[in-house]
Design a protein around this motif. Structure first.
Motif, PDB file in Angstrom:
ATOM      1  N   VAL A   1       0.818  -1.211   0.000  1.00 18.78           N
ATOM      2  CA  VAL A   1       0.000   0.000   0.000  1.00 18.78           C
ATOM      3  C   VAL A   1       0.851   1.260   0.000  1.00 18.78           C
ATOM      4  O   VAL A   1       0.392   2.335  -0.396  1.00 18.78           O
ATOM      5  CB  VAL A   1      -0.952  -0.025   1.216  1.00 18.78           C
ATOM      6  CG1 VAL A   1      -0.167   0.141   2.513  1.00 18.78           C
ATOM      7  CG2 VAL A   1      -2.040   1.043   1.102  1.00 18.78           C
ATOM      8  N   TRP A   2       2.131   1.168   0.386  1.00 20.31           N
ATOM      9  CA  TRP A   2       3.029   2.317   0.426  1.00 20.31           C
ATOM     10  C   TRP A   2       3.924   2.395  -0.809  1.00 20.31           C
ATOM     11  O   TRP A   2       4.795   3.255  -0.873  1.00 20.31           O
ATOM     12  CB  TRP A   2       3.904   2.263   1.681  1.00 20.31           C
ATOM     13  CG  TRP A   2       3.122   2.228   2.944  1.00 20.31           C
ATOM     14  CD1 TRP A   2       2.851   1.137   3.711  1.00 20.31           C
ATOM     15  CD2 TRP A   2       2.476   3.330   3.586  1.00 20.31           C
ATOM     16  NE1 TRP A   2       2.080   1.488   4.791  1.00 20.31           N
ATOM     17  CE2 TRP A   2       1.833   2.833   4.735  1.00 20.31           C
ATOM     18  CE3 TRP A   2       2.373   4.689   3.299  1.00 20.31           C
ATOM     19  CZ2 TRP A   2       1.107   3.641   5.596  1.00 20.31           C
ATOM     20  CZ3 TRP A   2       1.659   5.499   4.159  1.00 20.31           C
ATOM     21  CH2 TRP A   2       1.031   4.979   5.288  1.00 20.31           C
ATOM     22  N   GLY A   3       3.729   1.485  -1.759  1.00 17.09           N
ATOM     23  CA  GLY A   3       4.547   1.499  -2.970  1.00 17.09           C
ATOM     24  C   GLY A   3       5.877   0.799  -2.820  1.00 17.09           C
ATOM     25  O   GLY A   3       6.793   1.041  -3.614  1.00 17.09           O
ATOM     26  N   ARG A   4       6.008  -0.108  -1.856  1.00 13.57           N
ATOM     27  CA  ARG A   4       7.264  -0.810  -1.623  1.00 13.57           C
ATOM     28  C   ARG A   4       7.200  -2.224  -2.185  1.00 13.57           C
ATOM     29  O   ARG A   4       6.147  -2.873  -2.176  1.00 13.57           O
ATOM     30  CB  ARG A   4       7.575  -0.884  -0.128  1.00 13.57           C
ATOM     31  CG  ARG A   4       7.773   0.448   0.544  1.00 13.57           C
ATOM     32  CD  ARG A   4       8.021   0.272   2.034  1.00 13.57           C
ATOM     33  NE  ARG A   4       6.883  -0.329   2.706  1.00 13.57           N
ATOM     34  CZ  ARG A   4       6.850  -0.599   4.008  1.00 13.57           C
ATOM     35  NH1 ARG A   4       7.908  -0.343   4.756  1.00 13.57           N
ATOM     36  NH2 ARG A   4       5.779  -1.146   4.552  1.00 13.57           N
ATOM     37  N   SER A   5       8.336  -2.718  -2.639  1.00 16.24           N
ATOM     38  CA  SER A   5       8.447  -4.114  -3.037  1.00 16.24           C
ATOM     39  C   SER A   5       8.522  -4.993  -1.797  1.00 16.24           C
ATOM     40  O   SER A   5       9.018  -4.573  -0.746  1.00 16.24           O
ATOM     41  CB  SER A   5       9.686  -4.335  -3.902  1.00 16.24           C
ATOM     42  OG  SER A   5       9.635  -3.538  -5.069  1.00 16.24           O
ATOM     43  N   ILE A   6       8.048  -6.225  -1.936  1.00  9.64           N
ATOM     44  CA  ILE A   6       8.072  -7.194  -0.835  1.00  9.64           C
ATOM     45  C   ILE A   6       8.925  -8.377  -1.276  1.00  9.64           C
ATOM     46  O   ILE A   6       8.579  -9.080  -2.225  1.00  9.64           O
ATOM     47  CB  ILE A   6       6.658  -7.662  -0.463  1.00  9.64           C
ATOM     48  CG1 ILE A   6       5.762  -6.466  -0.139  1.00  9.64           C
ATOM     49  CG2 ILE A   6       6.712  -8.610   0.732  1.00  9.64           C
ATOM     50  CD1 ILE A   6       4.314  -6.839   0.131  1.00  9.64           C
ATOM     51  N   VAL A   7      10.045  -8.581  -0.606  1.00 10.35           N
ATOM     52  CA  VAL A   7      10.928  -9.718  -0.877  1.00 10.35           C
ATOM     53  C   VAL A   7      10.542 -10.840   0.077  1.00 10.35           C
ATOM     54  O   VAL A   7      10.649 -10.693   1.300  1.00 10.35           O
ATOM     55  CB  VAL A   7      12.408  -9.342  -0.705  1.00 10.35           C
ATOM     56  CG1 VAL A   7      13.300 -10.512  -1.080  1.00 10.35           C
ATOM     57  CG2 VAL A   7      12.748  -8.122  -1.550  1.00 10.35           C
ATOM     58  N   ILE A   8      10.087 -11.953  -0.484  1.00 11.32           N
ATOM     59  CA  ILE A   8       9.524 -13.054   0.297  1.00 11.32           C
ATOM     60  C   ILE A   8      10.543 -14.188   0.368  1.00 11.32           C
ATOM     61  O   ILE A   8      11.081 -14.620  -0.655  1.00 11.32           O
ATOM     62  CB  ILE A   8       8.209 -13.539  -0.328  1.00 11.32           C
ATOM     63  CG1 ILE A   8       7.223 -12.364  -0.442  1.00 11.32           C
ATOM     64  CG2 ILE A   8       7.588 -14.665   0.495  1.00 11.32           C
ATOM     65  CD1 ILE A   8       5.999 -12.665  -1.253  1.00 11.32           C
ATOM     66  N   PHE A   9      10.786 -14.683   1.590  1.00  6.22           N
ATOM     67  CA  PHE A   9      11.699 -15.808   1.831  1.00  6.22           C
ATOM     68  C   PHE A   9      10.874 -17.007   2.318  1.00  6.22           C
ATOM     69  O   PHE A   9      10.038 -16.870   3.207  1.00  6.22           O
ATOM     70  CB  PHE A   9      12.744 -15.463   2.899  1.00  6.22           C
ATOM     71  CG  PHE A   9      13.774 -14.470   2.459  1.00  6.22           C
ATOM     72  CD1 PHE A   9      15.057 -14.886   2.147  1.00  6.22           C
ATOM     73  CD2 PHE A   9      13.482 -13.115   2.356  1.00  6.22           C
ATOM     74  CE1 PHE A   9      16.022 -13.978   1.744  1.00  6.22           C
ATOM     75  CE2 PHE A   9      14.434 -12.205   1.955  1.00  6.22           C
ATOM     76  CZ  PHE A   9      15.708 -12.640   1.648  1.00  6.22           C
ATOM     77  N   ASP A  10      11.134 -18.165   1.732  1.00  7.58           N
ATOM     78  CA  ASP A  10      10.516 -19.414   2.183  1.00  7.58           C
ATOM     79  C   ASP A  10      11.509 -20.539   1.929  1.00  7.58           C
ATOM     80  O   ASP A  10      11.500 -21.169   0.873  1.00  7.58           O
ATOM     81  CB  ASP A  10       9.194 -19.669   1.449  1.00  7.58           C
ATOM     82  CG  ASP A  10       8.435 -20.850   2.037  1.00  7.58           C
ATOM     83  OD1 ASP A  10       8.956 -21.476   2.987  1.00  7.58           O
ATOM     84  OD2 ASP A  10       7.323 -21.156   1.558  1.00  7.58           O
TER      85      ASP A  10
END
Length: 473
Positions: A174-183
């Protein structure tokens, strides 16, 4: 007369100081406009790529304004979104001169070192102390010389991305940031060097996805199924910390640990007095329960579960929740292509595509993408939006008809469910007769001594993570 002269000198000094302060403000405004002009889109305003970038920049500016007006400690523009203290040209030039005297700058590093945003990040990470910032930047440049993140082998990256173990979310928060997801529970390859190249690729891709003034991404870690058997090796963990702390300094706005075991929170709270307050506010523990919405919605937005894949269905048993490889990988390629066309592949994030799925890395047909030097077909952009990865109501969504599906070589190897454009093959591993690393680990019998070593290694990793946070980001 003597007192009158002193009074006049005092008034003159106050006026001069006021004028000096106004001059500093004007210099900061000019510097900000100059930086914005450097990052601005090219002159071709009729291009759809540029138009999309301008829309994204306006949304980022609006989110920036809302964060500046907000008094919440959860979202602060200066800490979580990307605002950095203003740094004068003198300190940037001093840092650049010291680095050039310390090591030799190769030609492929000149664009990175000369970028003003890079110098500002390292100065901000060390509280504007040039000597400390120089040491950190030299360490980052040595890592770049060894790892070469500017060379991107897209065929290798596609192989690493098939299970979604590390990925950038399909959309921004919602703030225009990328989300780097770790799994890490869905590891599919055995090469640690390829793992590090893939992580560096995702961190750079996350920075390319954002628009000024937003310049910090979010790290989201799936830890619900965390165990010692799927814990990465110490060398991988050590280089991961080096990348986050040093190579990508001041690039992280939040670190969200989703479903982490209680020992993580216990150790973290025990080390609270030794952690910088700004860094402490970035790290958030989210339980895998209904209480998570109240904590995380102000950080990522109401659709955070769809963005991160938390508690979502899996495309295959060996893929990360909420990850659809055909949808996410095509989005990654298209975003990289648009960034190169928009910026002419110049700046700190410039890179050289290798094994790009097409003759020209600046142009890409989104319906044709290579996977391990084999063609497989993907639907065009307007059909990609229909793909809801393995949703509950996937049967209600009609599966598009793929072109050239009569040829066995042109079938989509990485697709398995009906909503993800299935063509009959179950999983990529079954198609090629490969075996997932998860099942291999389950079949192996680990002795008592090895289990004890794993426990000790896990404890050392937790302690190292908490200890390094004193100088994190």
């Amino acid at each position: 007369c003597r007192h009158a002269a002193r009074f006049r000198m005092l008034i003159f000094g106050l006026c001069r100081g006021k004028r000096l302060a106004s001059d500093i403000v004007q210099m900061k405004e000019k510097e900000g406009k100059k930086i914005d002009a450097e990052v601005a889109a090219p002159k071709r305003l009729d291009s759809p790529v540029v138009e999309k970038h301008l829309i994204r920049s306006k949304e980022a500016q609006a989110a920036w304004t809302r964060a500046k007006k907000s008094k919440s400690a959860v979202i602060q523009a200066e800490i979580h979104l990307g605002a950095r203290p203003w740094v004068g040209n003198e300190k940037r030039q001093e840092l650049l001169d010291l680095v050039q005297k310390e090591i030799q700058i190769e030609s492929y590093l000149e664009g990175y070192v000369n970028a003003s945003e890079v110098l500002e990040r390292f100065l901000c990470a060390r509280d504007n102390i040039v000597i400390k910032a120089k040491k950190l930047l030299v360490q980052a440049l040595n890592w770049r010389k060894e790892r070469r993140p500017d060379l991107i082998d897209y065929a290798e990256m596609e192989k690493e991305a098939r299970t979604g173990k590390v990925r950038v979310a399909y959309e921004l928060d919602v703030w225009g940031r990328s989300i780097v997801i770790f799994d890490n529970t869905v590891q599919n390859t055995h090469d640690p060097q390829a793992h590090m190249r893939f992580l560096a690729f995702n961190l750079n891709h996350a920075l390319r996805r954002m628009s000024s003034p937003i310049s910090k991404y979010v790290v989201f870690m799936h830890l619900t199924n965390f165990s010692l058997s799927n814990n990465p090796s110490w060398n991988v963990t050590k280089e991961t910390l080096l990348m986050l702390v040093c190579a990508f300094a001041e690039c992280c706005g939040h670190i969200i640990l989703f479903g982490a075991p209680r020992v993580f929170r216990f150790v973290f709270n025990a080390c609270k007095p030794f952690i910088d307050p700004n860094t402490f506010n970035k790290i958030i523990f989210i339980p895998d329960s209904s209480e998570a919405d109240q904590i995380i919605i102000p950080i990522l937005g109401p659709d955070w579960r769809q963005l991160t894949g938390a508690s979502q269905n899996r495309e295959t048993p060996n893929s990360s929740p909420g990850y659809c490889h055909s949808r996410h990988w095509s989005k990654t390629l298209i975003e990289d292509r648009d960034w190169r066309r928009r910026t002419k592949n110049i700046g700190a994030l410039a890179h050289t595509p290798i094994n790009w799925p097409g003759p020209d890395p600046f142009h890409l047909d989104p319906t044709k993408i290579f996977a391990n030097n084999e063609h497989f077909i993907l639907p065009p952009d307007d059909l990609l939006d229909l793909c809801d990865p393995c949703s509950d109501n996937s049967t209600n969504n009609p599966s598009p008809v793929l072109p050239n599906n009569k040829s066995k070589k042109n079938t989509a190897l990485v697709v398995s469910c009906d909503s993800c454009f299935s063509t009959g093959s179950k999983t990529l591993h079954n198609e090629h007769g490969e075996k997932s690393i998860i099942s291999a680990i389950k079949e192996e019998r680990i002795s008592h001594d090895l289990r004890l070593l794993f426990v000790l290694a896990g404890g050392l990793v937790c302690c190292a993570i908490v200890a390094v946070t004193t100088s994190l980001f």
